[in-house]
Design an enzyme around this catalytic site. Sequence first.
Site, PDB file in Angstrom:
ATOM      1  N   ASP A  99      -6.742  -4.596  -5.326  1.00 14.78           N
ATOM      2  CA  ASP A  99      -6.407  -3.236  -4.897  1.00 14.78           C
ATOM      3  C   ASP A  99      -4.993  -2.851  -5.315  1.00 14.78           C
ATOM      4  OD1 ASP A  99      -8.015  -4.921  -3.198  1.00 14.78           O
ATOM      5  OD2 ASP A  99      -8.189  -3.324  -1.727  1.00 14.78           O
ATOM      6  N   ASP A 134       0.796  -1.223   0.000  1.00 11.90           N
ATOM      7  CA  ASP A 134       0.000   0.000   0.000  1.00 11.90           C
ATOM      8  C   ASP A 134       0.829   1.273   0.000  1.00 11.90           C
ATOM      9  OD1 ASP A 134      -2.653  -1.030  -0.079  1.00 11.90           O
ATOM     10  OD2 ASP A 134      -2.453  -1.654   2.008  1.00 11.90           O
TER      11      ASP A 134
END
Length: 339
Positions: free
Chosen positions: A114, A53
Amino acid sequence: TVRRTVWQDWVSGFYPGTLWFIYKYSGDPEIARLAEEQTEKCSRVQYLRSTHDVGFMINCSYGNGLRLGGIDEYAEVLHNAAHSLVTRYNPLVGCIKSWEDNRSRGWYYPVIIDNMMNLELLFWAAEHGGSPRLKDIAIRHAETTMKHHFRPDGSCYHVAVYNQRTGKFLCGKTHQGYSDNSMWSRGQAWAIYGYTMVYSFTKDKRFLDQAQKAAGIYMKRLKETSDDCIPRWDMDAPDDVKDASAACIIASALLELSEYVSTDQAATYRDFAIKTLNQLSSNRYQSRDKNFSFLLHSTGHHPAGTEIDTSIIYADYYYLEALLKLRRNRQTLWSVHSR
């Protein structure tokens, strides 16, 4: 209830990113000062190697600070973050690893949809003096994900599990969706946005086709399952809990996608995005005096029972991003037609 976050949390870049968007709209120097202050709280992320991330965290904060705030020294942070991100790449698998192994689930090399969103950091770094290898890794990740993460109809799994020693794809699973074979709405949104972004950097039609296929099944299923343009948290869920964050991501992605397709298809995507933004801007979804956020009715992790039907920072982030894109598109159209 307000849930605070720490710099290591995947959402840490969205608040400073939102402030940069507000500064872009308003030009208020006090907002710029606050955006810079909040951005620098994410500085340690550039060296973080324990998560995929990094792209979300740094590109939304420092990336927007560079692009919208004109702070050139932020470029070094972006380059450092890109090199941290690719330490999680396994060339046998062809993907950047998302989470650590979960032996109880049999997940030894999990990659989530994602993760497509983090590739923008690598493309940017490669285009701004970084190693071409960064772009190569981003393209390989997109190719591998395209091959294994999608079902024939264009819907995607949340999690793809690989054998890290052989690179073999093992199975598709969910973590935040209703079931392994359901369409988790925000995951589908990440897919559409991610492949649109990859096409914008590569101009490889394979990625444009994938973005359009993912968008097509999303729009089809939405008509079947929702009373408006705001989807259920999962298209196959038995309840009607909404996820405004998915709608915001979709609106932003489709406005971008509309710039790369035929005139008729562009109008379809743009009209859908505008309709979505109009609904998000209505009394039904606006927070206004209810709390400090822009939007209501987002869902974070329904299976875990967290952040259900609430306000979430990344919904606000992509809502503002979409509104700024719409503003830019309309200004461009006005400029063209007024010549």
